[in-house]
Design a protein around this motif. Structure first.
Motif, mmCIF file in Angstrom:
data_model
loop_
_atom_site.group_PDB
_atom_site.id
_atom_site.type_symbol
_atom_site.label_atom_id
_atom_site.label_comp_id
_atom_site.label_asym_id
_atom_site.label_seq_id
_atom_site.Cartn_x
_atom_site.Cartn_y
_atom_site.Cartn_z
ATOM 1 N N THR A 193 1.025 -0.943 -0.194
ATOM 2 C CA THR A 193 -0.016 -0.092 0.148
ATOM 3 C C THR A 193 0.921 1.191 0.087
ATOM 4 O O THR A 193 1.643 1.287 0.937
ATOM 5 C CB THR A 193 -1.010 -0.096 1.335
ATOM 6 N N SER A 194 0.544 2.134 -0.754
ATOM 7 C CA SER A 194 1.581 3.336 -1.146
ATOM 8 C C SER A 194 0.858 4.533 -0.711
ATOM 9 O O SER A 194 -0.545 4.810 -1.105
ATOM 10 C CB SER A 194 1.984 3.449 -2.644
ATOM 11 N N LEU A 195 1.330 5.228 0.301
ATOM 12 C CA LEU A 195 0.601 6.399 0.841
ATOM 13 C C LEU A 195 1.381 7.584 0.277
ATOM 14 O O LEU A 195 1.163 8.830 0.984
ATOM 15 C CB LEU A 195 0.277 6.400 2.296
ATOM 16 N N GLY A 229 -9.372 2.335 -5.619
ATOM 17 C CA GLY A 229 -9.121 1.092 -5.226
ATOM 18 C C GLY A 229 -8.433 0.407 -6.422
ATOM 19 O O GLY A 229 -7.547 -0.462 -6.076
ATOM 20 N N LEU A 230 -8.768 0.583 -7.926
ATOM 21 C CA LEU A 230 -8.132 -0.209 -8.836
ATOM 22 C C LEU A 230 -6.426 0.078 -8.755
ATOM 23 O O LEU A 230 -5.829 -0.632 -9.229
ATOM 24 C CB LEU A 230 -8.973 0.172 -10.109
ATOM 25 N N MET A 231 -6.335 1.321 -8.663
ATOM 26 C CA MET A 231 -5.066 2.021 -8.755
ATOM 27 C C MET A 231 -4.322 1.257 -7.510
ATOM 28 O O MET A 231 -3.040 0.968 -7.738
ATOM 29 C CB MET A 231 -5.028 3.492 -8.080
ATOM 30 N N LEU A 232 -4.871 0.770 -6.530
ATOM 31 C CA LEU A 232 -4.066 -0.048 -5.456
ATOM 32 C C LEU A 232 -4.201 -1.372 -5.676
ATOM 33 O O LEU A 232 -3.538 -2.077 -4.763
ATOM 34 C CB LEU A 232 -4.790 0.575 -3.912
ATOM 35 N N LEU A 258 -16.388 -2.313 0.656
ATOM 36 C CA LEU A 258 -15.717 -1.542 1.604
ATOM 37 C C LEU A 258 -16.470 -0.094 1.488
ATOM 38 O O LEU A 258 -16.039 0.450 2.244
ATOM 39 C CB LEU A 258 -14.282 -1.611 1.156
ATOM 40 N N SER A 259 -17.391 -0.026 0.597
ATOM 41 C CA SER A 259 -17.382 1.376 0.374
ATOM 42 C C SER A 259 -18.500 2.074 1.592
ATOM 43 O O SER A 259 -18.283 3.126 1.903
ATOM 44 C CB SER A 259 -18.545 1.542 -1.016
ATOM 45 N N THR A 271 -6.378 3.441 3.079
ATOM 46 C CA THR A 271 -6.019 2.732 4.439
ATOM 47 C C THR A 271 -7.145 1.555 4.656
ATOM 48 O O THR A 271 -7.271 1.013 5.981
ATOM 49 C CB THR A 271 -6.010 3.623 5.617
ATOM 50 N N CYS A 272 -7.960 1.366 3.809
ATOM 51 C CA CYS A 272 -9.234 0.690 3.871
ATOM 52 C C CYS A 272 -8.735 -1.155 4.086
ATOM 53 O O CYS A 272 -9.635 -1.777 4.572
ATOM 54 C CB CYS A 272 -10.298 0.760 3.027
ATOM 55 N N VAL A 273 -7.920 -1.379 3.412
ATOM 56 C CA VAL A 273 -7.362 -2.874 3.299
ATOM 57 C C VAL A 273 -6.028 -2.811 4.137
ATOM 58 O O VAL A 273 -4.815 -2.190 3.604
ATOM 59 C CB VAL A 273 -7.328 -3.075 1.909
ATOM 60 N N PRO A 274 -5.823 -3.908 4.808
ATOM 61 C CA PRO A 274 -4.634 -4.184 5.363
ATOM 62 C C PRO A 274 -3.474 -4.448 4.502
ATOM 63 O O PRO A 274 -3.669 -4.984 3.254
ATOM 64 C CB PRO A 274 -4.806 -5.528 6.523
ATOM 65 N N ALA A 275 -2.182 -4.052 4.491
ATOM 66 C CA ALA A 275 -1.323 -4.340 3.636
ATOM 67 C C ALA A 275 0.105 -5.030 4.544
ATOM 68 O O ALA A 275 0.230 -4.735 5.456
ATOM 69 C CB ALA A 275 -0.659 -3.005 3.161
#
Length: 241
Positions: free
Chosen positions: A97-99, A120-123, A133-134, A168-172
């Motif tokens: 996950t890139s912040l 989300g697609l970018m991630l 997750l919306s 930050t919605c999905v653990p990485a």
């Protein structure tokens, strides 16, 4: 097991030729801190990273130090897959996950809900996953009915809050950060800080660039200092586990 393995990594950017090459070299040296060279593909290149070698394993918390233009952001973008190595190798294993740019991939004419899917697609997530997750993202962002409206009417703070909630919605397994994020007003900032602490604590590997020694000392167990695209020091942080 998650890992990052960089061996003799180098990244060069071609620069278009101009008549006054010495002036260009001086200007880019001041602005970027990189070093100039030449290649067969371009008459002038800037070497943003050169001979970068290190390995990270689960449990590592790496802080990147250095002046502006030292190569920290370029290295983070290479780890995120934005830049491909010019030479050397870079191997990673684990969900990243890139912040670095939390609004990247958003469409200003799309609604907030549509941008949840686009970002989300970018991630690297599927549309189905992002739709699932919306509701969680909507609740965290606190944007309410604005999520049904085009993002072009959002304030910059609203965009950042949405981008943060999505990112930050999905653990990485591997988290990449360019400075500790500060988003929203004081109340939202407190909630965002708690989310970041939880996310980085549960990540297998964290890589963060920061100009604040207190941040590095508090969360990192290792530091790499860059100058003009090369590693000048690689050391453990005393007092960390």
């Amino acid at each position: 097991m998650s890992f990052i393995k960089s061996k003799n990594l180098a990244i060069e950017f071609p620069i278009n030729e101009v008549s006054n090459r010495s002036l260009k070299r001086e200007a880019f040296s001041l602005v970027t801190g990189g070093r100039f060279g030449s290649s067969k593909q371009a008459k002038v290149t800037i070497k943003a990273l050169d001979d970068i070698s290190f390995e990270l394993k689960s449990g590592d918390r790496l802080g990147l130090l250095g002046h502006n233009g030292s190569g920290k952001s370029t290295l983070l973008k290479a780890l995120a897959g934005v830049y491909q190595p010019t030479s050397g190798s870079l191997l990673t294993q684990g969900r990243i996950t890139s912040l670095l740019d939390i609004t990247l991939g958003m469409d200003m004419d799309a609604t907030g809900y549509e941008n949840i899917v686009l970002r989300g697609l970018m991630l690297g997530h599927t549309p189905r996953k992002m739709r699932e997750l919306s509701d969680e993202i909507a609740e965290f962002s606190e944007l309410g009915d604005y999520l049904r409206l085009p993002a072009r009417i959002y304030s910059s703070g609203m965009l950042v809050r949405l981008g943060f909630a999505i990112s930050t919605c999905v653990p990485a397994d591997i988290v990449l950060m360019d400075e500790w994020l500060a988003v929203g007003d004081a109340e939202f900032q407190q909630k965002a800080n708690e989310k970041l602490k939880d996310m980085t604590a549960h990540a297998a590997i964290l890589v963060i660039a920061s100009h604040m020694p207190s941040i590095i000392d508090s969360i990192c167990n290792r530091t790499i200092r860059l100058e003009k695209g090369v590693i000048v020091s690689d050391s453990l942080v005393s007092g960390t586990v």
